[in-house]
Design an enzyme around this catalytic site. Structure first.
Site: not given
Ligand code: TYD
Length: 149
Positions: A61
């Site tokens: 992302h």
């Molecule tokens: P995501 O940002 O997609 O993780 P990564 O980039 O590490 O693969 O987040 C995964 C899940 O966690 C998504 O459902 C959103 C949630 N999340 C939060 O609730 N708070 C946060 O600070 C972060 C980074 C993610």
């Protein structure tokens, strides 16, 4: 170039490795990070990835406004940075280095070692509407200059 100037840019070359202070003693090392001093923003949120299974990929992302610094607090992993034109793979394996990622950079994390801990310092609270989770949408935004909407 100052950190402030880097804020507005969105090129992989602006995603710099930051070196944190390291106090080395026979009883162990200590590193500290001060928001606005060692990193170019005040820290509003800290999160970390851990127990990452071998072969897993994270990220996938970009953020519209968020600034982040990523640190390999334990073990190692790779961060692939992509500004829509250029890609760069950065291997992180030392807890006294942080990778600054400016807004509008697509990032993917892979090649996690066993026991790796990825610590992320972020400039804002979690906000799903700050994400581009679709790569084509991200590309349209960077090519069309709509990234700061
Ligand atoms: P995501 O940002 O997609 O993780 P990564 O980039 O590490 O693969 O987040 C995964 C899940 O966690 C998504 O459902 C959103 C949630 N999340 C939060 O609730 N708070 C946060 O600070 C972060 C980074 C993610």
């Amino acid at each position: 170039m100052t950190f402030g100037e880097r804020f507005t840019m969105s090129n992989v070359s602006d995603c710099l490795l930051v070196s944190f202070p390291k106090i080395t003693e026979p009883r162990g090392n200590l590193t500290f990070i001060e928001g606005g001093r060692h990193i170019p923003f005040s820290i509003q949120r800290v999160y970390y990835l851990y127990d990452v299974p071998g072969g897993s990929e994270r990220g996938g992302h970009a953020h519209k406004q968020l600034n982040q610094v990523i640190i390999a607090m334990a073990g190692s992993f790779d961060v692939v940075l992509d500004d829509g034109c250029e890609k760069k793979r950065v291997h992180l394996n030392r807890s006294y280095f942080g990778l600054y990622i400016c807004p509008m950079i697509w990032r993917e994390l892979d090649n996690f070692s066993s026991g790796a801990v990825c610590l992320v310092l972020a400039s804002s609270y979690y906000a799903e509407d700050d994400y581009y989770r679709n790569y084509q949408e991200f590309l349209r935004a960077v090519k069309g200059g709509e990234g700061d909407e």
